[in-house]
Write a protein that holds these residues in place. Structure first.
Motif, short mmCIF file in Angstrom:
data_model
loop_
_atom_site.label_atom_id
_atom_site.label_comp_id
_atom_site.label_asym_id
_atom_site.label_seq_id
_atom_site.Cartn_x
_atom_site.Cartn_y
_atom_site.Cartn_z
N SER A 212 1.20 -1.31 -0.26
CA SER A 212 0.02 0.45 -0.10
C SER A 212 0.97 1.65 -0.18
CB SER A 212 -0.69 0.13 0.99
OG SER A 212 -0.25 -0.33 2.32
N VAL A 213 0.54 2.24 -0.69
CA VAL A 213 0.83 3.47 -1.09
C VAL A 213 -0.26 4.83 -0.16
CG1 VAL A 213 2.25 5.54 -1.96
CG2 VAL A 213 2.35 2.81 -2.79
N TYR A 214 1.01 5.32 0.14
CA TYR A 214 -0.38 6.55 1.00
C TYR A 214 0.51 8.09 0.04
CZ TYR A 214 -1.14 2.75 3.63
OH TYR A 214 -1.84 1.70 3.67
N ASP A 215 -0.08 8.41 -0.47
CA ASP A 215 0.18 9.32 -0.92
C ASP A 215 -0.18 10.72 -1.23
OD1 ASP A 215 1.21 11.37 -3.39
OD2 ASP A 215 1.06 10.26 -4.92
N THR A 216 0.17 11.90 0.27
CA THR A 216 -0.38 12.65 0.56
C THR A 216 -0.57 14.10 -1.05
OG1 THR A 216 0.43 12.20 3.21
CG2 THR A 216 -0.72 14.51 2.25
N ALA A 217 0.47 13.94 -1.13
CA ALA A 217 0.85 14.98 -2.64
C ALA A 217 -0.21 15.14 -3.55
CB ALA A 217 1.74 15.44 -3.47
N LYS A 218 -0.78 13.77 -3.53
CA LYS A 218 -1.67 13.56 -4.76
C LYS A 218 -3.07 12.97 -4.16
CE LYS A 218 1.82 12.56 -8.07
NZ LYS A 218 2.16 12.41 -10.18
N HIS A 219 -3.38 13.06 -2.94
CA HIS A 219 -4.99 12.73 -2.30
C HIS A 219 -5.16 11.14 -2.86
CE1 HIS A 219 -4.43 17.18 -1.21
NE2 HIS A 219 -4.20 17.05 -2.18
N ARG A 220 -4.87 10.08 -2.54
CA ARG A 220 -4.50 8.96 -3.58
C ARG A 220 -3.31 7.92 -2.20
NH1 ARG A 220 -1.60 8.82 -9.01
NH2 ARG A 220 0.81 9.02 -8.09
N VAL A 221 -4.60 6.97 -2.58
CA VAL A 221 -3.45 5.29 -1.85
C VAL A 221 -3.26 4.45 -2.92
CG1 VAL A 221 -4.37 3.51 -0.47
CG2 VAL A 221 -5.22 5.77 0.29
N GLY A 222 -2.87 3.35 -2.71
CA GLY A 222 -2.31 2.92 -3.84
C GLY A 222 -1.86 1.07 -3.45
N PHE A 223 -1.93 -0.05 -4.24
CA PHE A 223 -2.52 -0.93 -3.54
C PHE A 223 -1.23 -1.80 -5.23
CE2 PHE A 223 -5.93 0.50 -2.30
CZ PHE A 223 -5.83 -0.26 -0.93
N ALA A 224 -0.46 -3.20 -5.14
CA ALA A 224 -0.75 -4.01 -5.60
C ALA A 224 -0.55 -4.68 -5.48
CB ALA A 224 1.46 -2.94 -5.83
N THR A 225 0.18 -5.63 -5.78
CA THR A 225 -0.16 -7.62 -5.09
C THR A 225 1.43 -7.98 -5.28
OG1 THR A 225 0.52 -8.06 -8.05
CG2 THR A 225 -1.50 -8.37 -7.03
N THR A 226 1.76 -8.92 -4.21
CA THR A 226 3.18 -9.30 -3.96
C THR A 226 3.59 -10.43 -4.41
OG1 THR A 226 2.48 -9.45 -1.45
CG2 THR A 226 2.99 -6.79 -2.22
N ILE A 227 4.48 -11.16 -3.73
CA ILE A 227 4.61 -12.48 -3.27
C ILE A 227 3.66 -12.97 -1.96
CG2 ILE A 227 6.95 -12.41 -3.83
CD1 ILE A 227 7.21 -12.73 -0.76
N SER A 228 3.59 -12.39 -0.59
CA SER A 228 2.77 -12.70 -0.32
C SER A 228 0.84 -12.71 -0.85
CB SER A 228 2.35 -11.59 1.01
OG SER A 228 3.70 -12.04 1.83
N THR A 229 0.44 -12.15 -1.22
CA THR A 229 -0.51 -12.04 -1.96
C THR A 229 -1.24 -13.28 -1.87
OG1 THR A 229 -0.38 -9.76 -3.42
CG2 THR A 229 -2.77 -11.09 -3.73
N THR A 230 -1.21 -13.79 -2.96
CA THR A 230 -1.72 -15.67 -2.69
C THR A 230 -1.42 -17.09 -1.71
OG1 THR A 230 -0.05 -15.98 -4.74
CG2 THR A 230 -2.47 -15.45 -4.88
N ALA A 231 -0.11 -16.11 -1.32
CA ALA A 231 0.58 -16.96 -0.25
C ALA A 231 -0.72 -18.11 0.74
CB ALA A 231 1.21 -16.23 0.89
N THR A 232 0.35 -19.12 0.83
CA THR A 232 -1.15 -20.11 1.63
C THR A 232 -0.66 -20.45 3.06
OG1 THR A 232 0.07 -22.04 0.93
CG2 THR A 232 -1.42 -21.30 -0.46
N SER A 233 0.53 -20.08 3.65
CA SER A 233 1.17 -20.09 4.72
C SER A 233 0.03 -19.83 6.27
CB SER A 233 2.23 -18.61 5.15
OG SER A 233 1.21 -17.34 5.01
N ASN A 234 -0.96 -19.22 5.99
CA ASN A 234 -1.73 -19.31 7.20
C ASN A 234 -2.36 -21.00 7.47
OD1 ASN A 234 -1.73 -16.75 8.01
ND2 ASN A 234 -3.56 -16.30 6.89
#
Length: 234
Positions: A212-234
């Protein structure tokens, strides 16, 4: 809760002014070149684990497996006092859990919280039963094997929150008062009905699956996938 500014009326005696955040101060002092912060979490199976990365003034691209997609901050009160966004949630391909509405992204909240009526729909869809010992919904291993993904529609992009992402780490069940062989869901009741301007909180269990990205200057929030997005560790 991570905010753009500390709201007026929060601190005394200067209770009629907005208080700059740490990121604001770092940017104004020239310590960072962009007024934003990137945050990475990963699922954990131990009580003590250093598996998060906070990047002042930028993004740690080594953690990403996709481009960052941004959505503007919501204008809906009171979510607009924080890092508020608009989103909708479906269970599986067609069951609407929450129609498009405002809520917040919060690194300081552990669970994924939904307005009571949305939570009730989720409980019905999953067959979860409220567990008095943990305060979470409990399902059987057989129900878990049939658990469908949640899909978060944010800024026109769909983010899949897998079945494994929806459960508490089973190795940590006893740490929250549960039993080792049960399955507990991390979607919980916000305690208020939808339509009040803050209908969900995407907490740490959500953020463990997406950068997650919290961009104060542009008043927006961003999201991207990671290696943990589909992890089955739980």
């Amino acid at each position: 809760m991570v905010t753009e500014r500390i709201p007026s009326g929060t601190l005394s005696p200067a209770n009629n002014t907005l208080i700059p955040t740490v990121t604001d101060n770092l940017f104004s002092q020239g310590t960072i070149t962009d007024n934003k912060i990137g945050i990475f979490f990963a699922p954990t199976n131990s009580l003590e684990s250093e598996n998060g990365v906070l990047t002042w003034g930028g993004v740690d691209t080594s953690k990403l497996t996709s481009d960052i997609s941004y959505t503007p901050l919501t204008s809906t009160f009171p979510s607009n006092l924080f890092w508020g966004i608009d989103e909708s949630i479906t269970y599986g391909e067609s069951t609407t859990i929450l129609s498009s509405t405002a809520g917040v992204v919060d690194t300081g909240t552990t669970l994924m919280l939904l307005a009571t009526d949305a939570f009730d729909k989720y409980a019905s869809a999953t067959g979860g039963i409220f567990d008095m010992n943990t305060g979470l919904l409990r399902i059987t291993p057989a129900q878990f094997s049939k658990l469908k993904s949640l899909f978060f529609n944010i800024g026109g992009k769909s983010y899949e929150f897998t079945a494994n992402a929806q459960i508490w780490p089973r190795s940590l069940n006893t740490a929250i008062g549960g039993t080792a062989d049960c399955v507990y869901l991390i979607v919980a009741d916000l305690g208020t009905p939808s339509g009040e301007g803050l209908d969900f909180i995407n907490g740490q269990t959500f953020l463990e699956r997406f950068y997650s990205v919290y961009d104060t200057a542009k008043h927006r929030v961003g999201f991207a996938t990671t290696i943990s997005t589909t992890a089955t560790s739980n």
